[in-house]
Structures are given as structure tokens and as C-alpha cells.
Design an enzyme around this catalytic site. Structure first.
Site, PDB file in Angstrom:
ATOM      1  N   GLU A 107       0.880  -1.172  -0.010  1.00 25.59           N
ATOM      2  CA  GLU A 107       0.085   0.080  -0.080  1.00 25.59           C
ATOM      3  C   GLU A 107       0.855   1.202  -0.007  1.00 25.59           C
ATOM      4  O   GLU A 107       0.293   2.230  -0.408  1.00 25.59           O
ATOM      5  CB  GLU A 107      -1.068   0.039   1.102  1.00 25.59           C
ATOM      6  CG  GLU A 107      -2.076  -0.852   0.940  1.00 25.59           C
ATOM      7  CD  GLU A 107      -2.809  -1.264   2.253  1.00 25.59           C
ATOM      8  OE1 GLU A 107      -2.372  -1.664   3.332  1.00 25.59           O
ATOM      9  OE2 GLU A 107      -3.962  -1.051   2.266  1.00 25.59           O
ATOM     10  N   GLU A 127      -3.728  -9.451   3.758  1.00 26.75           N
ATOM     11  CA  GLU A 127      -4.217  -9.311   4.789  1.00 26.75           C
ATOM     12  C   GLU A 127      -5.584 -10.248   5.428  1.00 26.75           C
ATOM     13  O   GLU A 127      -5.819 -10.349   6.510  1.00 26.75           O
ATOM     14  CB  GLU A 127      -4.854  -7.808   5.091  1.00 26.75           C
ATOM     15  CG  GLU A 127      -3.870  -6.708   5.083  1.00 26.75           C
ATOM     16  CD  GLU A 127      -3.155  -6.165   3.849  1.00 26.75           C
ATOM     17  OE1 GLU A 127      -3.315  -7.092   2.862  1.00 26.75           O
ATOM     18  OE2 GLU A 127      -2.555  -5.098   3.974  1.00 26.75           O
TER      19      GLU A 127
HETATM   20  N1  3HC Z   1       4.402  -7.542  11.668  1.00 26.23           N
HETATM   21  C1  3HC Z   1       5.344  -7.761  12.710  1.00 26.23           C
HETATM   22  N2  3HC Z   1       5.977  -8.769  12.721  1.00 26.23           N
HETATM   23  C2  3HC Z   1       6.129  -9.412  11.623  1.00 26.23           C
HETATM   24  C3  3HC Z   1       5.432  -9.410  10.415  1.00 26.23           C
HETATM   25  C4  3HC Z   1       4.555  -8.052  10.433  1.00 26.23           C
HETATM   26  N3  3HC Z   1       3.931  -7.681   9.355  1.00 26.23           N
HETATM   27  N4  3HC Z   1       5.631  -9.996   9.491  1.00 26.23           N
HETATM   28  C5  3HC Z   1       6.574 -10.851  10.133  1.00 26.23           C
HETATM   29  N5  3HC Z   1       6.911 -10.584  11.219  1.00 26.23           N
HETATM   30  C6  3HC Z   1       7.759 -11.074  12.172  1.00 26.23           C
HETATM   31  C7  3HC Z   1       7.619 -12.451  12.395  1.00 26.23           C
HETATM   32  O1  3HC Z   1       6.731 -12.776  13.720  1.00 26.23           O
HETATM   33  C8  3HC Z   1       9.020 -13.298  12.763  1.00 26.23           C
HETATM   34  O2  3HC Z   1       9.027 -12.908  14.077  1.00 26.23           O
HETATM   35  P1  3HC Z   1      10.117 -13.846  14.951  1.00 26.23           P
HETATM   36  O3  3HC Z   1      11.445 -14.023  14.156  1.00 26.23           O
HETATM   37  O4  3HC Z   1      10.365 -13.120  16.114  1.00 26.23           O
HETATM   38  O5  3HC Z   1       9.308 -15.144  15.202  1.00 26.23           O
HETATM   39  C9  3HC Z   1       9.895 -12.405  11.759  1.00 26.23           C
HETATM   40  O6  3HC Z   1       9.150 -11.271  11.552  1.00 26.23           O
HETATM   41  C10 3HC Z   1      10.021 -13.223  10.486  1.00 26.23           C
HETATM   42  O7  3HC Z   1       8.814 -13.821  10.013  1.00 26.23           O
HETATM   43  P2  3HC Z   1       8.908 -15.095   9.364  1.00 26.23           P
HETATM   44  O8  3HC Z   1       9.181 -16.177  10.168  1.00 26.23           O
HETATM   45  O9  3HC Z   1       7.503 -15.149   8.825  1.00 26.23           O
HETATM   46  O10 3HC Z   1       9.852 -15.222   8.052  1.00 26.23           O
HETATM   47  P3  3HC Z   1       9.964 -15.382   6.639  1.00 26.23           P
HETATM   48  O11 3HC Z   1      11.073 -15.007   6.030  1.00 26.23           O
HETATM   49  O12 3HC Z   1       9.340 -16.760   6.630  1.00 26.23           O
HETATM   50  O13 3HC Z   1       8.443 -14.693   6.026  1.00 26.23           O
HETATM   51  C11 3HC Z   1       7.280 -12.691   5.405  1.00 26.23           C
HETATM   52  C12 3HC Z   1       8.630 -13.160   5.938  1.00 26.23           C
HETATM   53  C13 3HC Z   1       7.068 -13.327   3.992  1.00 26.23           C
HETATM   54  C14 3HC Z   1       7.130 -11.289   5.538  1.00 26.23           C
HETATM   55  C15 3HC Z   1       6.349 -13.404   6.438  1.00 26.23           C
HETATM   56  O14 3HC Z   1       6.693 -12.884   7.601  1.00 26.23           O
HETATM   57  C16 3HC Z   1       4.949 -12.720   6.328  1.00 26.23           C
HETATM   58  O15 3HC Z   1       3.945 -12.931   5.659  1.00 26.23           O
HETATM   59  N6  3HC Z   1       4.371 -11.740   7.331  1.00 26.23           N
HETATM   60  C17 3HC Z   1       3.300 -11.134   7.107  1.00 26.23           C
HETATM   61  C18 3HC Z   1       2.861 -10.256   6.178  1.00 26.23           C
HETATM   62  C19 3HC Z   1       1.467  -9.717   6.292  1.00 26.23           C
HETATM   63  O16 3HC Z   1       0.675 -10.294   6.589  1.00 26.23           O
HETATM   64  N7  3HC Z   1       1.348  -8.430   6.093  1.00 26.23           N
HETATM   65  C20 3HC Z   1       0.193  -7.782   6.237  1.00 26.23           C
HETATM   66  C21 3HC Z   1      -0.032  -7.198   7.633  1.00 26.23           C
HETATM   67  S1  3HC Z   1      -1.604  -6.260   8.047  1.00 26.23           S
HETATM   68  C22 3HC Z   1      -1.417  -4.982   7.311  1.00 26.23           C
HETATM   69  O17 3HC Z   1      -0.487  -4.473   6.470  1.00 26.23           O
HETATM   70  C23 3HC Z   1      -2.540  -4.070   7.410  1.00 26.23           C
HETATM   71  C24 3HC Z   1      -2.520  -2.936   6.373  1.00 26.23           C
HETATM   72  O18 3HC Z   1      -3.392  -3.114   5.261  1.00 26.23           O
HETATM   73  C25 3HC Z   1      -3.316  -1.670   7.027  1.00 26.23           C
END
Ligand code: 3HC
Ligand code: NAI
Length: 693
Positions: A107, A127
Site C-alpha cells: 500500500e 491481509e
Molecule cells: N508485523 C510484525 N512482525 C512480523 C510481520 C508483521 N507484519 N511479518 C513478519 N513478522 C515477524 C515474524 O513474527 C517473525 O518474528 P520472529 O522471528 O520473532 O518469530 C519475523 O518477522 C520473521 O517472519 P517469518 O518467520 O514469517 O519469516 P519469513 O522469511 O518466513 O517470511 C514474510 C517473511 C513473508 C514477510 C512473512 O513474515 C509474512 O508473510 N508476514 C506477514 C505479512 C502480512 O501479513 N502483512 C500484512 C500485515 S496487515 C497490514 O498490512 C494491514 C494494512 O493493510 C493496514
């Protein structure tokens, strides 16, 4: 110039570069939003700056909002204000993307004038997996860039797109080289400094004249996958708003729909689950710096249902597998099944012919046990019989390398008794896969009384390497997932004598969100394989009589249901009569049950078993139990899993109901209910060494 702890601004040759550096994934925490806010203000104010590059350090571009801040009081610059600032920049902005631009990260990129990405980058609005919708303009901007249909797919399904597909969709403007993202982004921006600018919010070319029939067609196409989830419907409504309303009104609609989701139980459950899944890897007494046991070659014993699937997991990630059987025909059958499964992927276009050949070339079938002396990890998947497994492990002890990991895929047997057949119980561990083993995400790593921590850590690590979610369990009957689900099956069998018929019970479980009800599942697996023995069968239960009648389930054309030649199920009048006869014989009065009562009957005992598993230290934390049930049994993720769900129902209510049903509530359940503490946050104290006697 350092802007704050996570943002740095550098100006060179008229181009400002704002670099975010907030490990691990540059999520939009308060510090990152402040860094963006102050960084953009500074770049805009600097008269020497003609254009701005937004880039991230570390492994990825912004991976989204900071999910860990969701339930805390907001601080820092509000995201909407920051995005408005970037979008209103008088100087062109390019987002330089590597790794993943997800959620709020994409975004942010969508308020920039341009997006360039490395070939390996992925872009998405996932999301929906958190029970949310993109709430920072994503639902309004993405359709304006890629059209409503592609936007629906990206947001309601939530799967990120690869850079090359993003380019084809118009979501990125250029692909850079893999290693020179910054230089390429600067060069790209320099060609655009004088180009006319159109903000995405002002574009209508991709959404004008959108046929409204698209939305209902999309709902219908995915009805099954969306069942029970709230977010997909709100995403569809938000995209409808994008194509029918002016931008600012669409944004208001997005906000309403977002907050509705944000407050929902489903989203709370899915957000909890996001962290629960990542917690599983953290085992308190396994130090992060334990020396690694390298696994370069794998051996699998038994090429049956499980052995073949287990082998495929390793072949898929390029690890050579030696698969050992007792007889040539069984070996040939096993290899043919692997080949057929891969061929199926080729036919569906999911695998290239070349990949097919590569994977098959990594497989070495053998009848010679001695070849297992060359491998680093051996997984035994022979028949579920303790004496056989002990015999195999005694042989392995003689053949295997000194530092090899010796794993068993047993479902119910005592891993310690298997380990005791060797002179090296510290090398023995359970690696319990779920069927189909190449598909199901759960791997239970079963820690025996003497398993070396290094071996436990290696089993967890190899699980992750093959794409599984590894959950740690102690030794007990059925480990976590199977043990948890046994009471549901027992309750279902008892309940049908009291009134509800199998198909009503199944329907209630489907409505709850399970992919399949217990009776349909029994019919699928085969009633005969759930411990029925013709020699000792005594007609003392419905399931026994069904087995005696040869109604073993789908494979025999009938079980609880009748099946036609396409294996379509219909309620069976024979089974119904049998149940009624049994009920009459046992004197149980039949009555009508509400859906809620059926749920309580079947699932409260599961919660109780979960509390026992925690009490005994079989699982180290409640969230691990939830993860095991969601990935092992398709427990609906929008409930958060059985223990998160239980807190929503109320622990006191569950404990009281259990007593009424004649079950003793676990002391832990009672204690937490009395203290008003949640079950899903429970962590076991020092885990018991073993709980089988
Ligand atoms: N917020 C906070 N922490 C996050 C995060 C996030 N969005 N995404 C990842 N992390 C943290 C994980 O909890 C993890 O922490 P830890 O090492 O303490 O356990 C660390 O980052 C690494 O994450 P992964 O183990 O998942 O690492 P990968 O390399 O396998 O994957 C990733 C990385 C593809 C970025 C995956 O973490 C992921 O899919 N994250 C979520 C992405 C997501 O859902 N984004 C949307 C968020 S909601 C949003 O944006 C609302 C908006 O529209 C207003
Ligand atoms: P299966 O009967 O399909 O396969 C077992 C295979 O082991 C057969 O091909 C047999 O020839 C082979 N075998 C037997 N003795 C052998 C020996 N001495 N040397 C080499 N091979 C030998 O059984 P399945 O379903 O694959 O189960 C295997 C194990 O996995 C069991 O312990 C079972 O409890 C466990 N398991 C099964 C699950 C399932 O859903 N089927 C799920 C999770 C675990």
C-alpha cells in the site's frame, strides 16, 4: 543523514534515497512510520532533490503493518497521514522493492509514482490471512492499477504475485537486476523526472465500465473456500465500492469494512494464529547456538502410504532419498505411486518435465538395508507394530552412521520403547507426518525421554526446510493431534445413539468449519482400519456391526453412508436402522439436539484433552496445540484452534458442561476458569520427561 533509528536519507546527484532498516521485515512500526514521515518531509523540503527513491535494507521491502502493534494503543505518525504525504509529494517517488512488499508495504508502494522490483521480489495484499482487508487504501488503489478481477484475486485469496507477473499486470513499472536495485531504481527515476504524473487514486481506466456481475460470480466461485471467514466478503464489498464510488468515498467504505473486521473474533483468532505458528519453532531449552546436524541424504523405510509421501517432501527440496522396502513388489508399487503423483503435478502444469526428471533422479529404491549406512536421517514408516519397529531400529543401530538421526513415523506407539531397541536412544526421535504426507503442513516432532536436544533441533529444522510447521510433542498415546481428536470420535459414536444421525453430526461439524465430519472421515479412511479385528469382533457397537456387514466405508460402497460409483455419499437407510436398533437395545432415549449442543458434545471433550496435554507437559504451550489441530486436522483457523476457541466460549461454561456430560474437567481447565485466565496463553512448566507408563 540519519532521520531516526530506522530511517536514513541520502542525497546524491539530485536524487534522495530514503532507506528503512528495521529488522526483521521492515514492518510499519511507529518508528518506521515516523521515519517515513520525517524522511519524506526532509526530502521534499530539500531544494536540491528532484526525485525520491524509497528502499529498504535487510531481507525485504516493507512486509506490512506491524502486526505486533495491533492490540496496543497507537503511537507515532498515523499510516494514512504518512501515505497522504508521500502521495502528495511534489517530487516523483519510486519504490524500490526486493523480498516482499506485502500489506501496508505494498500500500505504501501504491502511493508512489512508480514501483520497480528485483526479479525475485513478490508483491501482495495478504491481509485476508489475518482476517483483515488492506486498510490503507489497498482495496481502492489496487483495482485502479490491475483491474477489479485481478485485485479480487490478490486480496481475497491473498497469494502474492511474482515480479514478472506484477510487471505484466502493470503493478510494477520495471524489473531491475537482482543485485543493483538501488542503482537501477535511481537510473529509472532519472528518466521520469520530467514525465507527466498521474496518481493512482485519479486513475479510472482499469475500473470504468466494470460489469457488476463479476462480484457475484467471484463469490460463487470461491464460496467453499470462503465459508466461515468474514474477510473475503468485506474485501469484495470494498472492491465493489472502488468501482462504483469516487475515491474518497471508497476510502471511507474501506475504513468501515476494515474496522468491522478488526473487531471480529475471526480476525483476532487469525492474528493470534499468525504468531502461534511462528512460536512453534521456539523451544525454550534448545539453545539457538546448538551445533547443527547437517542432513544431506535421507533414508525412508517402507514405501507405503506414508513412506512415499514422506520421501516426496525431501525430493521436492532437492535432497536425495533412499527408500527401502522388504519386497520388490512393494518397492515397485511405492515408486510407481511417487511417479504418478509427480506426473499428476506435471499434467496440471504445476511442475515442469525437467523438474519431474530431477526429482525422480534423486530417488534410489532399494531392498538392501545396508545402504542406509550412507544417510544422515532415516525415517521409519513400516506397519504400526511395536515389535517390528523395534526389530528395525535394532538393525538400524548396527547399520546407521554414528551421528545419523533415527526417526520413527509411528502414530501411537511409544517412541521410548522403540529407542530402547538401539544402543543410542539419544539419536531416536519421532517425526510424525500426517496423511497425505507430501501435502499436510503439520509435522509433530516427538521428543523421547532420552532424545538429544541437538537431534530434536535438527528434526524441527529439517521440518521447516521441507515446508512443514514442526510442533514439538512429548511421548504419549497419540501425541498431540491424534490424542486431541480421539475424544471427538468417541463422542460422535456415542451421540448417534441419542438422536442425531451421522449426517446431522457431520453437517454440524462442517458448519463449524471442519473440512469433513467424523463419520464421512471414518468412511474415507475405512472403518476396518480403525482397530477392527474380524477374529474378536463381538457385534457390540454400531461400527463393529458395520464392519461385520462388510460396510467398511467408501472402498466398499458403503459405511455410515452409501456411495455411488463416483463415490458420492448419501445417508444410508441401513446404517440408520442399525443405529436405531442399537439405541433401542441399549435403552438410550432419543431426543433432538440443537447444533450448539452437538458442538459442545463433540468439541468440549477435545478442549479438555488439550488442557490435559498441557498439564502433563506433552505440549510446551497452548498455541502449539492450536497449530497442531489446524494443520493436522483442518480445525478452522478462523476459530484460532480449539484452545483459543475455548476461551471465547468461556472456560467455566465448558467445565460445567463437561461435568454434566459425565466427563471430569481437567484440573487445569477448572483452575484457569476460576482464576479468569485464558487457556490459549498457557505455557507448561518444566515438561514431564514422559507420560506413558
Ligand atoms: N508485523 C510484525 N512482525 C512480523 C510481520 C508483521 N507484519 N511479518 C513478519 N513478522 C515477524 C515474524 O513474527 C517473525 O518474528 P520472529 O522471528 O520473532 O518469530 C519475523 O518477522 C520473521 O517472519 P517469518 O518467520 O514469517 O519469516 P519469513 O522469511 O518466513 O517470511 C514474510 C517473511 C513473508 C514477510 C512473512 O513474515 C509474512 O508473510 N508476514 C506477514 C505479512 C502480512 O501479513 N502483512 C500484512 C500485515 S496487515 C497490514 O498490512 C494491514 C494494512 O493493510 C493496514
Ligand atoms: P502402509 O501399510 O501403507 O505401508 C507400510 C509399508 O512398510 C509397506 O509398504 C510394507 O511393505 C513396508 N514394510 C513393512 N515391513 C518392512 C520392513 N521390515 N522393511 C521395509 N519395509 C517394510 O502403512 P502406512 O499407512 O504408510 O503407515 C506406516 C506408518 O506410518 C505406521 O507406523 C503408521 O502408524 C504411521 N502413520 C500412518 C498414517 C496414515 O494416515 N496412514 C498417518 C501418520 C502416521
Amino acid at each position: 543523514m540519519q532521520i531516526n533509528s530506522v530511517a536514513e536519507l541520502d542525497v546524491a546527484d539530485g536524487i534522495a534515497t530514503l532507506t528503512l532498516d528495521s529488522a526483521p521485515v521492515n514492518a510499519l512500526s511507529a518508528a518506521v512510520r515516523d521515519g517515513l514521515d520525517q524522511g519524506f518531509r526532509a526530502a521534499i523540503a530539500d531544494e536540491t532533490v528532484q526525485g525520491i527513491v524509497l528502499i529498504c535494507a535487510g531481507r525485504t521491502f516493507i512486509a506490512g503493518a506491524d502486526i505486533s502493534e495491533f492490540d496496543k494503543a497507537p503511537t507515532g505518525a498515523p499510516l494514512h497521514d504518512v501515505l497522504a504525504l508521500i502521495e502528495g509529494s511534489p517530487k516523483p517517488v519510486v519504490a524500490a522493492i526486493h523480498g516482499t512488499a506485502l500489506g501496508g508495504g505494498l500500500e505504501t508502494a501504491l502511493v508512489c509514482d512508480y514501483r520497480v522490483a528485483t526479479p525475485s521480489a513478490k508483491l501482495g495484499l495478504p491481509e485476508v490471512a489475518l482476517g483483515l482487508l488492506p486498510g490503507a487504501g489497498g482495496t481502492q488503489r489496487l483495482p485502479r492499477v490491475v483491474g477489479a478481477e485481478a485485485a479480487l484475486e490478490m486480496m481475497a485469496i491473498g497469494k502474492p504475485v511474482r515480479a514478472k507477473d506484477a510487471l505484466a499486470m502493470g503493478l510494477v513499472d520495471a524489473i531491475t537486476s537482482e543485485d543493483a536495485l538501488h542503482a537501477d531504481a535511481v537510473a529509472f527515476l532519472k528518466t521520469k523526472l520530467d514525465a507527466p504524473r498521474t496518481r493512482i487514486r485519479d486513475r479510472t481506466d482499469k475500473i470504468a465500465g466494470q460489469d457488476p456481475a463479476l462480484f457475484d460470480a467471484f463469490r460463487a466461485k470461491h464460496a467453499r473456500a470462503f465459508k466461515g471467514f468474514r474477510a473475503p466478503e468485506n474485501i469484495i464489498k470494498a472492491v465493489e465500492a472502488a468501482v462504483t464510488l469516487p475515491f474518497d468515498q471508497g476510502m471511507k467504505r474501506e475504513a468501515e469494512l476494515f474496522w468491522e473486521l478488526f473487531r471480529s473474533r475471526e480476525s483476532a483468532a487469525q492474528r493470534y494464529f499468525f504468531f502461534a505458528e511462528r512460536q512453534t519453532a521456539k523451544v525454550p531449552d534448545l539453545a539457538a547456538d546448538l551445533p547443527e546436524i547437517p542432513v544431506k541424504r535421507v533414508g525412508v523405510i517402507g514405501a507405503g502410504t506414508m513412506g512415499g509421501g514422506i520421501a516426496m517432501n525431501f525430493l521436492n527440496v532437492g535432497l536425495p532419498v533412499t527408500i527401502v522396502e522388504q519386497a520388490q513388489d512393494a518397492l515397485d508399487r511405492g515408486v510407481a505411486t511417487i511417479r504418478r503423483n509427480y506426473q499428476g503435478s506435471v499434467d496440471k502444469g504445476r511442475m515442469s518435465a525437467e523438474q519431474f526428471e530431477q526429482r525422480m533422479a534423486l530417488l534410489t529404491p532399494s531392498l538392501d538395508f545396508e545402504v542406509l549406512g550412507e544417510v544422515d536421517l532415516i525415517i521409519e514408516a513400516v506397519f504400526e507394530k511395536l515389535s517390528l519397529k523395534q526389530e528395525i531400529f535394532a538393525r538400524l543401530d548396527k547399520v546407521a552412521k554414528a551421528d545419523a538421526i533415527l526417526a520413527t513415523n509411528t502414530s501411537f506407539l511409544d517412541v521410548d520403547a522403540i529407542a530402547a531397541a538401539t544402543g543410542r536412544p539419544e539419536s531416536v526421535v519421532g517425526m510424525h507426518f500426517f496423511s497425505p504426507a507430501n501435502v499436510m503442513k503439520l509435522l509433530e516432532v516427538v521428543r523421547g525421554a532420552e532424545t538429544d536436544p541437538q537431534v530434536v533441533a535438527a528434526a524441527m529444522a529439517i521440518g521447516r526446510r521441507i515446508g512443514k510447521v514442526a510442533v514439538l510433542s512429548r511421548v504419549c498415546d497419540g501425541f498431540i493431534a491424534n490424542r486431541m481428536m480421539a475424544p471427538r470420535m468417541a463422542a460422535a459414536q456415542a451421540l448417534i445413539l441419542e438422536g442425531p444421525l451421522p449426517w446431522e453430526v457431520d453437517r454440524v461439524m462442517l458448519d463449524y468449519g471442519f473440512p469433513m465430519g467424523p463419520f464421512a472421515m471414518l468412511d474415507l479412511v475405512g472403518l476396518d482400519v480403525i482397530g477392527w479385528d474380524a477374529a474378536t469382533s463381538s457385534s457390540s457397537s454400531v461400527v463393529e456391526v458395520l464392519c461385520e456387514m462388510g460396510r467398511w466405508g467408501q472402498k466398499k460402497g458403503g459405511g455410515y453412508y452409501d456411495y455411488d460409483d463416483k463415490r458420492r455419499a448419501a445417508p444410508s437407510p441401513i446404517a440408520e436402522q442399525l443405529i436405531r436398533d442399537f439405541a433401542a437395545k441399549t435403552g438410550v432415549t432419543q431426543r433432538a439436539f440443537s447444533d450448539e449442543e452437538i458442538v459442545a458434545r463433540l468439541l468440549y471433550p477435545v478442549v479438555n484433552e488439550g488442557a490435559r496435554i498441557l498439564e502433563e507437559g506433552v505440549a510446551i504451550r497452548a498455541s502449539d496445540v492450536d497449530v497442531a489441530l489446524v494443520y493436522g486436522y483442518g480445525w478452522p483457523v478462523f476459530t484460532g484452534g480449539p484452545l483459543f476457541w475455548a476461551d471465547g466460549v468461556g472456560l467455566a461454561k465448558i467445565a460445567d458442561a463437561l461435568e454434566e456430560m459425565g466427563h471430569a474437567p481437567s484440573p487445569l481447565l477448572r483452575a484457569l476458569a476460576e482464576q479468569g485466565k485464558p487457556l490459549h496463553q498457557y505455557r507448561s512448566a518444566a515438561p514431564a520427561a514422559r507420560v506413558i507408563e
